[in-house]
Design a protein around this motif. Structure first.
Motif, mmCIF file in Angstrom:
data_model
loop_
_atom_site.group_PDB
_atom_site.id
_atom_site.type_symbol
_atom_site.label_atom_id
_atom_site.label_comp_id
_atom_site.label_asym_id
_atom_site.label_seq_id
_atom_site.Cartn_x
_atom_site.Cartn_y
_atom_site.Cartn_z
ATOM 1 N N LEU A 153 5.857 4.696 -29.696
ATOM 2 C CA LEU A 153 5.271 3.732 -30.624
ATOM 3 C C LEU A 153 4.015 4.328 -31.243
ATOM 4 O O LEU A 153 3.330 5.129 -30.619
ATOM 5 N N LYS A 154 3.714 3.912 -32.451
ATOM 6 C CA LYS A 154 2.496 4.372 -33.120
ATOM 7 C C LYS A 154 1.293 3.568 -32.623
ATOM 8 O O LYS A 154 1.441 2.542 -31.957
ATOM 9 N N LYS A 155 0.110 4.057 -32.967
ATOM 10 C CA LYS A 155 -1.136 3.454 -32.506
ATOM 11 C C LYS A 155 -1.194 1.948 -32.770
ATOM 12 O O LYS A 155 -1.507 1.161 -31.880
ATOM 13 N N GLY A 156 -0.896 1.538 -33.995
ATOM 14 C CA GLY A 156 -0.965 0.123 -34.342
ATOM 15 C C GLY A 156 0.000 -0.736 -33.545
ATOM 16 O O GLY A 156 -0.330 -1.864 -33.151
ATOM 17 N N ALA A 157 1.188 -0.222 -33.299
ATOM 18 C CA ALA A 157 2.188 -0.973 -32.526
ATOM 19 C C ALA A 157 1.735 -1.146 -31.073
ATOM 20 O O ALA A 157 1.943 -2.199 -30.476
ATOM 21 N N ILE A 158 1.102 -0.119 -30.536
ATOM 22 C CA ILE A 158 0.585 -0.216 -29.165
ATOM 23 C C ILE A 158 -0.561 -1.214 -29.119
ATOM 24 O O ILE A 158 -0.623 -2.071 -28.224
ATOM 25 N N GLU A 159 -1.467 -1.135 -30.080
ATOM 26 C CA GLU A 159 -2.589 -2.073 -30.124
ATOM 27 C C GLU A 159 -2.099 -3.513 -30.243
ATOM 28 O O GLU A 159 -2.655 -4.422 -29.632
ATOM 29 N N ASP A 160 -1.039 -3.744 -31.035
ATOM 30 C CA ASP A 160 -0.452 -5.085 -31.138
ATOM 31 C C ASP A 160 0.071 -5.569 -29.791
ATOM 32 O O ASP A 160 -0.088 -6.730 -29.439
ATOM 33 N N LEU A 179 -1.021 -4.840 -26.936
ATOM 34 C CA LEU A 179 -2.148 -5.072 -26.030
ATOM 35 C C LEU A 179 -3.016 -6.259 -26.451
ATOM 36 O O LEU A 179 -3.821 -6.740 -25.655
ATOM 37 N N ASN A 180 -2.849 -6.747 -27.680
ATOM 38 C CA ASN A 180 -3.702 -7.801 -28.230
ATOM 39 C C ASN A 180 -3.054 -9.176 -28.068
ATOM 40 O O ASN A 180 -2.071 -9.486 -28.743
ATOM 41 N N PRO A 181 -3.619 -10.023 -27.201
ATOM 42 C CA PRO A 181 -3.031 -11.365 -26.997
ATOM 43 C C PRO A 181 -2.951 -12.213 -28.258
ATOM 44 O O PRO A 181 -2.137 -13.131 -28.332
ATOM 45 N N ALA A 182 -3.745 -11.924 -29.272
ATOM 46 C CA ALA A 182 -3.716 -12.691 -30.518
ATOM 47 C C ALA A 182 -2.594 -12.233 -31.457
ATOM 48 O O ALA A 182 -2.307 -12.900 -32.451
ATOM 49 N N SER A 183 -1.951 -11.127 -31.137
ATOM 50 C CA SER A 183 -0.899 -10.592 -31.999
ATOM 51 C C SER A 183 0.448 -11.251 -31.691
ATOM 52 O O SER A 183 0.769 -11.507 -30.537
ATOM 53 N N PRO A 184 1.267 -11.485 -32.733
ATOM 54 C CA PRO A 184 2.607 -12.020 -32.479
ATOM 55 C C PRO A 184 3.495 -11.025 -31.726
ATOM 56 O O PRO A 184 4.505 -11.404 -31.146
ATOM 57 N N ARG A 185 3.103 -9.746 -31.724
ATOM 58 C CA ARG A 185 3.880 -8.724 -31.003
ATOM 59 C C ARG A 185 3.287 -8.411 -29.624
ATOM 60 O O ARG A 185 3.662 -7.429 -28.991
ATOM 61 N N TYR A 186 2.367 -9.263 -29.162
ATOM 62 C CA TYR A 186 1.762 -9.076 -27.845
ATOM 63 C C TYR A 186 2.849 -9.012 -26.775
ATOM 64 O O TYR A 186 3.811 -9.760 -26.800
#
Length: 75
Positions: A23-30, A32-39
């Motif tokens: 996964l790319k950086k942004g996908a990993i950050e998503d 890890l982020n509870p506010a993201s729909p991809r959490y």
């Protein structure tokens, strides 16, 4: 005894995490982020290893990859 129990703990840094999980950086950050729909609460959590440094436990990353494989094949 399981093989993982004998294996020494190893920390991996972000570039290695990106390479391992595919996964790319942004996908990993998503993930890890509870506010993201991809959490993804199953995604391995980062470990603070210094003032500005984090890493991931290799064993947890490998387990997450195995879970993704199993999940995709059971559908």
């Amino acid at each position: 005894m399981h093989e993982r129990e004998n294996k020494p703990k190893r920390l991996i840094r972000f570039p290695t995490l990106v390479e391992r999980v595919g996964l790319k950086k942004g996908a990993i950050e998503d993930r890890l982020n509870p506010a993201s729909p991809r959490y993804d609460d199953t995604f391995p959590k980062k470990i603070k290893i210094g003032k500005n440094s984090v890493a991931w436990l290799e064993e947890e990353v490998e387990l997450w990859i195995e879970q993704q494989i199993q999940r995709s094949r059971s559908v």
